[in-house]
Design an enzyme around this catalytic site. Structure first.
Site, short mmCIF file in Angstrom:
data_model
loop_
_atom_site.label_atom_id
_atom_site.label_comp_id
_atom_site.label_asym_id
_atom_site.label_seq_id
_atom_site.Cartn_x
_atom_site.Cartn_y
_atom_site.Cartn_z
N THR A 39 -8.79 -34.24 -15.18
CA THR A 39 -7.86 -33.88 -14.11
C THR A 39 -7.25 -35.10 -13.46
O THR A 39 -6.09 -35.08 -13.03
CB THR A 39 -8.59 -33.03 -13.05
OG1 THR A 39 -9.07 -31.84 -13.65
CG2 THR A 39 -7.65 -32.66 -11.91
N TYR A 53 -2.84 -26.68 -13.79
CA TYR A 53 -2.19 -27.91 -14.27
C TYR A 53 -2.66 -28.18 -15.69
O TYR A 53 -3.54 -27.49 -16.22
CB TYR A 53 -2.57 -29.10 -13.38
CG TYR A 53 -4.06 -29.25 -13.21
CD1 TYR A 53 -4.83 -29.96 -14.12
CD2 TYR A 53 -4.72 -28.64 -12.14
CE1 TYR A 53 -6.19 -30.07 -13.99
CE2 TYR A 53 -6.09 -28.73 -12.00
CZ TYR A 53 -6.83 -29.46 -12.92
OH TYR A 53 -8.18 -29.56 -12.79
N SER A 86 -12.63 -32.76 -20.14
CA SER A 86 -14.02 -33.13 -20.39
C SER A 86 -14.88 -32.03 -20.96
O SER A 86 -15.96 -32.29 -21.51
CB SER A 86 -14.67 -33.68 -19.11
OG SER A 86 -14.84 -32.66 -18.15
N THR A 119 -14.00 -33.62 -14.55
CA THR A 119 -15.17 -33.28 -13.73
C THR A 119 -16.10 -32.26 -14.37
O THR A 119 -17.26 -32.15 -13.97
CB THR A 119 -14.72 -32.75 -12.36
OG1 THR A 119 -13.89 -31.61 -12.54
CG2 THR A 119 -13.96 -33.82 -11.59
N ASP A 120 -15.63 -31.53 -15.38
CA ASP A 120 -16.45 -30.45 -15.94
C ASP A 120 -17.76 -30.95 -16.53
O ASP A 120 -18.80 -30.30 -16.40
CB ASP A 120 -15.67 -29.66 -16.99
CG ASP A 120 -14.73 -28.64 -16.37
OD1 ASP A 120 -14.71 -28.54 -15.14
OD2 ASP A 120 -14.03 -27.94 -17.13
N LYS A 192 -21.74 -31.13 -10.16
CA LYS A 192 -20.56 -30.41 -9.68
C LYS A 192 -21.02 -29.07 -9.11
O LYS A 192 -21.56 -28.23 -9.82
CB LYS A 192 -19.57 -30.21 -10.83
CG LYS A 192 -18.23 -29.62 -10.40
CD LYS A 192 -17.26 -29.57 -11.58
CE LYS A 192 -15.91 -29.02 -11.16
NZ LYS A 192 -14.95 -28.99 -12.29
N GLU A 312 -45.87 -20.34 -12.35
CA GLU A 312 -45.13 -19.27 -13.03
C GLU A 312 -45.63 -19.06 -14.46
O GLU A 312 -45.87 -17.94 -14.89
CB GLU A 312 -43.61 -19.51 -13.05
CG GLU A 312 -42.96 -19.63 -11.69
CD GLU A 312 -42.89 -18.30 -10.96
OE1 GLU A 312 -43.12 -17.26 -11.59
OE2 GLU A 312 -42.61 -18.32 -9.74
#
Length: 355
Positions: A39, A53, A86, A119-120, A192, A312
């Site tokens: 981006t 975009y 990305s 950013t992904d 993120k 667990e």
């Protein structure tokens, strides 16, 4: 005679100015910006398009030219490694990028490296580099949530701050860093958390500090093993084993795990609910898969906190690994690297405790 004196004076002034400029350039850090797309290199149809975009459109030379203030803080040059969004990063691209960053870090003429990134998957790349590049020089990964064409675009300041950080002596030895929204995050912890706000990246343990008006302010330091203290070395890696993530929810099916094994996974990250929980009706499936030689790593789909071993599920009894506080996507990166050295459960668990 007067003309000669005037010409001599002009020449001396020009020479002195050139010397001063050369001295200033010498005093500034030498920073290489390695661009991969994303981006931060994107463009929208109008200034009102902040979320719609095309990513990876602007080349690195134009990114640098668009921020002339960079020349005030560093001697900057750019390289275009990739020009992709990305989400299209692969293991092969991770290895290629890591090797290039390692080579730049070894160059005595380079003081720091900045990587522009979508950013992904920025958090996976920053963690990977934090584990495999052996250097104490600052390596800073940066992206943006809005393209440069949008109103209130965040990329310019993010990139400027990243260059400042990469040239800051106090950033040395702190591992790979992420510069987003004024925060300094460690590549290990950065994640993120939202896909629409400029404050998208954070850490459950908080930022290391902030960059404000050309100055880095520090509040904590990373304690997990990284870069110079890591046992993983990008210069010796040629491939990464396949690791799959299976996302936990209600009403799971064994076929999801079996499909991962069939696809060649050497480890499965169970992105479980809560404390990395495994439903009672799936325990036998995961025990069977582990008995076949595939590692089972219990992580959690919860953003913060950590998975407690032998809580667990009896991990010791089932020969499973827990991811500690690493989210599933970071656990995938670390598991893949650990498997390049050993398939021992105890060794994998040691790695997850130490990194």
């Amino acid at each position: 005679m007067q003309q000669l004196l005037r010409a001599t004076t002009v020449a001396l002034v020009a020479f002195s100015l050139a010397q001063a400029q050369a001295q200033t350039a010498t005093n500034k850090p030498n920073i290489v910006i390695v661009a991969t797309g994303g981006t931060i290199a994107g463009a929208g149809a109008t200034t009102a398009n902040s979320a719609t975009y095309q990513a990876a459109k602007v080349p690195v030379d134009k990114l640098i030219a668009g921020i002339p203030e960079l020349n005030n803080v560093a001697n900057v040059r750019g390289e275009q490694a990739f020009q992709i969004a990305s989400e299209s990063f692969t293991n092969e691209k991770l290895l290629q990028l890591g090797k290039r960053i390692s080579a730049l870090a070894k160059d005595p003429a380079v003081d720091g490296v900045v990587i522009t990134h979508g950013t992904d998957t920025l958090e996976e790349t920053s963690f990977f580099l934090n584990l495999v590049v052996h250097t104490d020089k600052p390596i800073v990964v940066v992206g943006s949530m809005r393209p440069g064409t949008a109103m209130s675009a965040d990329g310019m300041l993010n990139l400027y701050n990243a260059v400042v950080l990469a040239g800051t002596p106090s950033a040395r030895g702190k591992g790979v860093l992420v510069a987003m929204n004024d925060d300094i995050l460690t590549g290990r912890d950065a994640a993120k958390r939202t896909n629409i706000k400029t404050s998208a990246f954070s850490s459950g343990w908080g930022p290391l500090g902030m960059v404000v008006e050309n100055q880095a302010y520090w509040f904590r330091a990373p304690v997990k093993r990284h870069t110079m203290n890591s046992e993983f070395d990008i210069d010796t890696l040629t491939s990464l084993p396949e690791v799959a993530i299976v996302y936990g929810s209600g009403n799971m099916t064994p076929e999801l795990y079996d499909a991962a094994v069939k696809a060649g996974a050497k480890a499965i990250i169970n992105a479980g609910t809560g404390n990395g929980s495994v439903p009672n009706y799936l325990v036998d499936t995961l025990k069977r898969i582990r008995a076949s030689g595939v590692q089972i790593v219990r992580s959690s789909r919860i953003a913060d906190g950590f998975v407690i071993r032998n809580s667990e599920q009896p991990d010791d009894k089932y020969d499973w690994v827990v991811a500690h506080d690493l989210n599933p996507q970071k656990a995938k990166i670390l598991a893949a690297l650990a498997l390049t050295r050993s398939n021992s459960t105890s060794e994998l668990q040691r790695v997850f405790w130490e990194y």
